[in-house]
Motif scaffolding. Structure first.
Motif, mmCIF file in Angstrom:
data_model
loop_
_atom_site.group_PDB
_atom_site.id
_atom_site.type_symbol
_atom_site.label_atom_id
_atom_site.label_comp_id
_atom_site.label_asym_id
_atom_site.label_seq_id
_atom_site.Cartn_x
_atom_site.Cartn_y
_atom_site.Cartn_z
ATOM 1 N N CYS A 18 -6.920 -3.387 -41.637
ATOM 2 C CA CYS A 18 -7.966 -4.223 -42.264
ATOM 3 C C CYS A 18 -7.239 -5.535 -42.730
ATOM 4 O O CYS A 18 -6.078 -5.462 -43.406
ATOM 5 N N HIS A 55 -12.758 -3.932 -52.855
ATOM 6 C CA HIS A 55 -12.768 -3.153 -51.457
ATOM 7 C C HIS A 55 -11.261 -2.809 -51.525
ATOM 8 O O HIS A 55 -10.429 -3.479 -51.546
ATOM 9 N N VAL A 56 -11.000 -1.591 -51.020
ATOM 10 C CA VAL A 56 -9.528 -0.823 -51.122
ATOM 11 C C VAL A 56 -9.722 0.038 -50.032
ATOM 12 O O VAL A 56 -10.599 0.971 -50.109
ATOM 13 N N CYS A 57 -8.810 -0.032 -49.038
ATOM 14 C CA CYS A 57 -8.682 1.186 -47.990
ATOM 15 C C CYS A 57 -7.947 2.429 -48.505
ATOM 16 O O CYS A 57 -7.284 2.346 -49.422
ATOM 17 N N CYS A 85 -6.579 -5.621 -46.579
ATOM 18 C CA CYS A 85 -5.521 -4.726 -47.268
ATOM 19 C C CYS A 85 -4.188 -4.961 -46.682
ATOM 20 O O CYS A 85 -3.157 -4.705 -47.275
#
Ligand SMILES: [Zn+2]
Lengths: 267, 327
Positions: A103, A92-94, A106
């Motif tokens: 988030c 998961h990466v914004c 992050c």
């Protein structure tokens, strides 16, 4: 407008190995005839250490798994393949700094922008964890033919051919202790409490999981003891005379957070 | 000008490389333009943004201080880049010792002073220099770390490599800073101290590049001689980007030089943008000129940056710090 820093929270403690620990080094760097699967070592002191990247990576992935449902990042939504087409690695990466700020993952661990989005630099820095002086002393005496470590024969059986594939695995012995240090940058007052709670959760999750390789075979069980948590407001950082609030456990968070109040004119 | 020497001792490994390029490729020194950007970012994080802007304004017009790139020290020895000018060395020596001379990249400061004073070198001088240079290469260890990323679902791993430099005990980096405005001495020291908490270079999220200021003192003996000798040649100890009025005469003024092109991404405060800065050329450390050099701040703001991404102009530091310092 850029955000200024309100201060730092410095967390120090010890990582104690409850079982043998194996954090692998690349074999390319190894001398011929050495052990099959060596551990990472400081190239100057030759002492084994726990890379900050391993620790941080483990914290991130465990926290990500724990929060995935409530954050709606289960499956492949809001995830990015950072591997190749054939070897997909989804994490998961914004995509933008604005999203990252909202988030919990992050915000702590950082994100790299996508489609023109800004990067969000990690608020957390995790240093390499080195053996404590005590452990160095104890481990200098062990008579295994290896420096500070021991080795163990592992017999991996090929599932298809049933051929035995005995190999030597190097590991840091049970009982060894490492000093660790985490630095968290306080950037606003709304999120500091949630971030620190999540940090504490990530640390707890490591003790329930494992560090390094071969965790499924019992390696890398650790206990993590937090010994000191310091809140250092920015004014004190600037003056070179550290005036910090110290707490012993993350349960006393609220008294730590008050340290940063009043320092944030605009926040 | 009041000149200070500052020594940095690193708390762990460092990663000095060009961002966005090969992560394995790391160097042991830090160039002056990188140090400047790191100092300015420190100001904008710890102080108000307009403080960084005020200081940049000062630097555009008349820098209150100039500094060298950061070089290696080890066991009480300080190293400087070998000046590229070797016209004073006899043809005989060059023929016999050409290989050795080529391998010399770093000189301990008393050797630098000798080179500087331009008397012919003997074979013995050269082997002495080589011997001391071995302490340079022994000051640090280079390491390539394999790094693993874990897939959250399949737990599959992918490996990439990253280079690090470990300085040994009693080794680290130092720099010289010359103040034309004494009012900035304490300020500079303070910003450097804050930079030490955050770290310089890459991989800071793993604690790389954090340091302690080992000392911050006015230069003494050998450095004083280096900075104030009477010579008609100037060796550049920083990266140098010629100012507008220097460009006309540049080819004529430079005796021996090298060029490096710097590019990369823009960082503003704690935010790294996915925005490339304009690439810019510099004359490198060790280049030699006939006359004094000045340099400038170079505006590297990209043309038409997307709105709301970048609210200020971006500069690279290109002031020349030379030995000797011009009077
Ligand atoms: Zn995120």
């Amino acid at each position: 407008m850029d955000k200024n820093i309100l201060g730092k929270v410095q967390i120090n403690g010890k990582i104690k190995c409850l079982t043998g620990l194996h954090i692998g080094a690349s074999k390319e760097n190894m001398e011929i005839g050495a052990i099959d699967s060596p551990v990472v070592r400081d190239p100057v002191t030759r002492q084994p250490y726990i890379p900050g990247s391993s620790l941080k990576g483990k914290m991130r992935s465990l926290l990500e798994r724990a929060l995935s449902v409530e954050l709606g990042i289960a499956g492949t939504t809001k995830r990015r393949n950072i591997g190749t087409r054939n070897n997909e690695i989804w994490i998961h990466v914004c995509d933008s700094a604005e999203d990252a700020l909202q988030c919990p993952i992050c915000r702590i661990f950082g994100s790299t922008g996508h489609n023109g989005g800004k990067n969000f630099p990690a608020r957390l820095a995790v240093r390499d964890a080195y053996l404590t002086g005590d452990s160095v002393e104890k481990l200098s005496d062990i008579d295994t033919g290896l420096q500070y470590t021991e080795w163990k024969f592992e017999n991996a059986i090929d599932r298809v051919t049933s051929a035995a594939n005995p190999r030597q695995l190097e590991r840091v012995p049970r009982g060894a202790e490492f000093d660790f240090e985490l630095i968290y940058n306080v950037e606003d007052l709304h999120t500091v409490e949630e971030d620190l709670k999540n940090l504490a959760l990530a640390i707890d999750l490591i003790t329930l999981d494992s560090l390094g390789g071969h965790g499924s075979r019992g390696y890398g069980k650790v206990d993590i003891v937090i010994e000191c948590i310091k809140g250092i407001p920015v004014e004190s950082l600037k003056s070179d005379t550290i005036i910090a609030v110290e707490i012993k456990s993350l349960k006393e968070l609220s008294s730590l957070i008050t340290t940063f109040r009043g320092k944030s004119s605009g926040a | 000008m009041e000149v200070y020497l500052f020594k940095l001792r690193f708390r762990g490994p460092v990663h000095f490389g060009d961002t966005g390029i090969d992560l394995e490729n790391v160097q042991e020194t830090v160039s002056s333009d990188t140090l400047f950007s790191a100092l300015m970012n420190t100001i904008s994080i710890y102080y108000e943004r307009n403080e960084a802007e005020d200081l940049i304004e000062k630097f555009i017009n008349n820098p209150p201080f100039i500094f060298t790139s950061l070089f290696v020290y080890h066991k009480g020895l300080y190293f400087l880049p070998k000046p590229m000018d070797d016209t004073f060395i006899s043809e005989d020596t060059k023929r016999l010792k050409g290989k050795e001379l080529k391998k010399l990249k770093w000189l301990e400061i008393s050797d630098f002073l000798n080179w500087h004073s331009q008397s012919n070198l003997t074979d013995k001088d050269i082997s002495n220099m080589q011997q001391k240079q071995s302490l340079y290469t022994d000051a640090f260890v280079r390491e390539i770390r394999p790094r693993v990323v874990l897939d959250r679902i399949t737990q599959q791993s992918s490996i990439y490599h990253c280079g690090y430099i470990y300085f040994k005990k009693n080794a680290g980096l130092y720099g010289l800073v010359a103040f034309s405005d004494k009012g900035f001495i304490e300020k500079f020291k303070n910003i450097l101290y804050l930079l030490g908490q955050t770290g310089i270079g890459g991989e800071r999220t793993y604690g790389c590049g954090t340091f302690k200021i080992e000392s911050f003192e006015p230069v003494d003996s050998t450095f004083n001689m280096i900075l104030h000798t009477n010579t008609d040649k100037y060796t550049i100890l920083s990266l140098y980007h010629p100012a507008q009025d220097e460009r006309q005469n540049l080819r004529n003024n430079l005796l021996s030089y090298d060029i490096i092109r710097k590019k990369g991404w823009i960082t503003t405060g704690r935010k790294a943008l996915t925005l490339k800065r304009k690439s810019v050329g510099f004359i490198t450390e060790g280049s030699v000129s006939k006359g004094p050099l000045k340099g400038c701040l170079v505006d590297i703001t990209p043309d038409n940056p997307p709105p709301d991404t970048l609210s200020h102009r971006v500069y690279r530091y290109g002031y020349a710090f030379t030995a000797p310092l011009p009077r």
